[in-house]
Write a protein that holds these residues in place. Structure first.
Motif, PDB file in Angstrom:
ATOM      1  N   LYS A 231       0.828  -1.181   0.179  1.00 45.90           N
ATOM      2  CA  LYS A 231       0.103   0.026   0.039  1.00 45.90           C
ATOM      3  C   LYS A 231       0.715   1.201   0.033  1.00 45.90           C
ATOM      4  CE  LYS A 231      -3.901   0.447   2.250  1.00 45.90           C
ATOM      5  NZ  LYS A 231      -4.930   0.546   3.144  1.00 45.90           N
ATOM      6  N   THR A 267      -5.474   2.962   6.479  1.00 37.92           N
ATOM      7  CA  THR A 267      -4.647   4.061   5.859  1.00 37.92           C
ATOM      8  C   THR A 267      -4.634   3.955   4.250  1.00 37.92           C
ATOM      9  OG1 THR A 267      -3.368   3.980   8.047  1.00 37.92           O
ATOM     10  CG2 THR A 267      -2.496   5.226   6.286  1.00 37.92           C
ATOM     11  N   GLU A 268      -4.995   5.134   3.885  1.00 36.10           N
ATOM     12  CA  GLU A 268      -4.891   4.833   2.392  1.00 36.10           C
ATOM     13  C   GLU A 268      -3.556   4.892   1.715  1.00 36.10           C
ATOM     14  OE1 GLU A 268      -7.412   4.785   0.544  1.00 36.10           O
ATOM     15  OE2 GLU A 268      -8.832   4.857   2.091  1.00 36.10           O
ATOM     16  N   SER A 269      -3.420   4.362   0.573  1.00 33.13           N
ATOM     17  CA  SER A 269      -1.989   4.366  -0.065  1.00 33.13           C
ATOM     18  C   SER A 269      -1.271   5.473  -0.045  1.00 33.13           C
ATOM     19  CB  SER A 269      -2.292   3.773  -1.605  1.00 33.13           C
ATOM     20  OG  SER A 269      -0.899   3.735  -2.234  1.00 33.13           O
ATOM     21  N   GLY A 271      -0.194   6.942   2.928  1.00 32.29           N
ATOM     22  CA  GLY A 271      -0.092   7.369   4.075  1.00 32.29           C
ATOM     23  C   GLY A 271       1.078   7.181   5.024  1.00 32.29           C
ATOM     24  N   GLY A 292      -5.222   7.539   8.759  1.00 35.63           N
ATOM     25  CA  GLY A 292      -6.341   7.002   8.059  1.00 35.63           C
ATOM     26  C   GLY A 292      -7.714   7.656   7.932  1.00 35.63           C
ATOM     27  N   CYS A 293      -8.532   7.061   7.948  1.00 35.00           N
ATOM     28  CA  CYS A 293      -9.965   7.774   7.871  1.00 35.00           C
ATOM     29  C   CYS A 293     -10.521   8.436   9.064  1.00 35.00           C
ATOM     30  CB  CYS A 293     -10.986   6.849   7.304  1.00 35.00           C
ATOM     31  SG  CYS A 293     -11.205   5.337   8.267  1.00 35.00           S
ATOM     32  N   HIS A 314     -15.368  -0.699   5.363  1.00 35.57           N
ATOM     33  CA  HIS A 314     -14.636  -1.724   5.431  1.00 35.57           C
ATOM     34  C   HIS A 314     -15.103  -3.002   6.025  1.00 35.57           C
ATOM     35  CE1 HIS A 314     -12.173   2.022   4.838  1.00 35.57           C
ATOM     36  NE2 HIS A 314     -11.010   1.071   4.527  1.00 35.57           N
TER      37      HIS A 314
END
Length: 355
Positions: A231, A267-269, A271, A292-293, A314
């Motif tokens: 990621k 956590t997004e790519s 991050g 993350g979010c 998720h």
């Protein structure tokens, strides 16, 4: 005459005889003393006839007074004992049958005589606790049923697709991999349910030993190296060397694994995840922070509850049991866990261990 009626009659007779014996004894003593004093003061000599009359008079007085006392005691017991006991038994029978909403109304008697007050209070507390347990049990069964139904339906669908005779080898492999993936999720769910059940019933006892927490934490992090590299997540660490602690290494591994897994998942790519460990005021603090979010304050209040999932986007990647297990393990190890989070800014999970 049936057994119940006979039993009530014998109890009433016993009470009457008890009062009769008491009244007869008191009256006899008083009459004998009175007559003796009267005879001495006036010089009267009592004949056999007078003594016989006095004895009969005393006896029937005792019979009458014992009867009066028995009636009085009967109504007293009806009001202060039998009626409250009957009311309490009616409510406890409802609770026994599963009606945990039943409550016993306070009995308004003289405070010095009302011995039922603490019993009623404790029974109402018990009913309230049972109602809470029943709610948790129902929610747990409902959630488990829902969580099991989804992967089982998926397995059934993929199995049906595999039965197609003209299915290409490529599709067959794709469906087979999907079955393996869903089976793994199902296996993990069942394992977590069993593990949580053991933890909640205190069937797991920690194996306390002295470990190097620095090395232990790093080893747990290396397990997820491929996951964060896929990621493209930046990992930043600030881990103090040679920190030792008395704890259960296996249980603690589950805590770090779950926190790191969640951090990577949310956590997004591109991050960043930061893992820190430091000593402070006799405690060893480990924090796992991500970009993350995040979550809302309301979600943060329930994040350690069973099957609770704050981010529904998720839900296919988890079953809502991980953090519940983490919380239970942390409690068993005598540690503390807390979370700070803001929507869109990430979360920080902090675990405090006793050095």
């Amino acid at each position: 005459m049936n057994k119940t009626t006979l039993k009530k009659f014998l109890i009433a007779l016993y009470r009457y005889l008890l009062f009769f014996a008491l009244v007869a004894f008191v009256l006899t003593c008083n009459v004998v003393l009175f007559l003796d004093l009267l005879a001495k003061s006036s010089g009267i000599v009592y004949t056999e006839e007078n003594i016989h009359f006095a004895a009969l008079f005393t006896f029937w007085n005792a019979v009458f007074l014992a009867f009066v006392f028995t009636i009085f005691d009967h109504f007293r017991r009806k009001i202060t004992v039998d009626r409250p006991v009957k009311h309490i038994l009616n409510i406890t029978q409802r609770i026994t049958k599963g009606d945990f909403s039943a409550r016993i109304e306070p009995i308004h008697l003289n405070t010095s005589m009302n011995a039922f007050a603490p019993i009623i209070s404790d029974l109402n507390k018990m009913a309230q606790e049972l109602a809470g347990v029943e709610t948790l049990r129902s929610d747990f069964i409902s959630n488990v049923s829902h969580e099991l139904k989804t992967p089982l339906s998926a397995l059934q669908n993929y199995g049906t697709l595999l039965e197609q005779p003209d299915l290409s080898e490529e599709k067959r492999m794709e469906y087979a991999k999907s079955i393996i993936r869903v089976s793994g999720y199902l296996s993990e769910l069942i394992s977590n349910i069993l593990r949580l059940n053991k933890l909640e019933n205190q069937n797991i006892f920690p194996n306390i030993e002295k470990i190097c927490l620095s090395e232990h934490l790093c080893e747990c992090m290396l397990v997820f190296e491929n996951a964060w590299e896929e990621k493209n997540i930046e990992i930043e660490t600030d881990i103090k060397d040679d920190v030792y602690v008395n704890t259960d290494a296996e249980l603690l591994s589950f805590v770090w694994s779950n926190l790191l897994s969640n951090a990577i998942k949310f956590t997004e790519s591109g991050g960043k995840i930061t893992v820190r460990m430091f000593e402070e005021n006799g405690h060893i603090t480990v924090s796992v922070a991500d970009t993350g979010c995040g979550m809302s304050p309301e979600t943060g209040k329930h994040i350690f509850e069973k099957f609770y999932q704050g981010d529904t986007s998720h839900t296919t990647h988890g079953n809502g049991l991980g953090l519940a297990l983490v919380k239970r393990i942390v409690d068993i190890l005598g540690a503390e866990i807390s979370v700070e989070s803001s929507l869109g800014k990430g979360s920080i999970f902090t675990v405090k261990l006793t050095n």
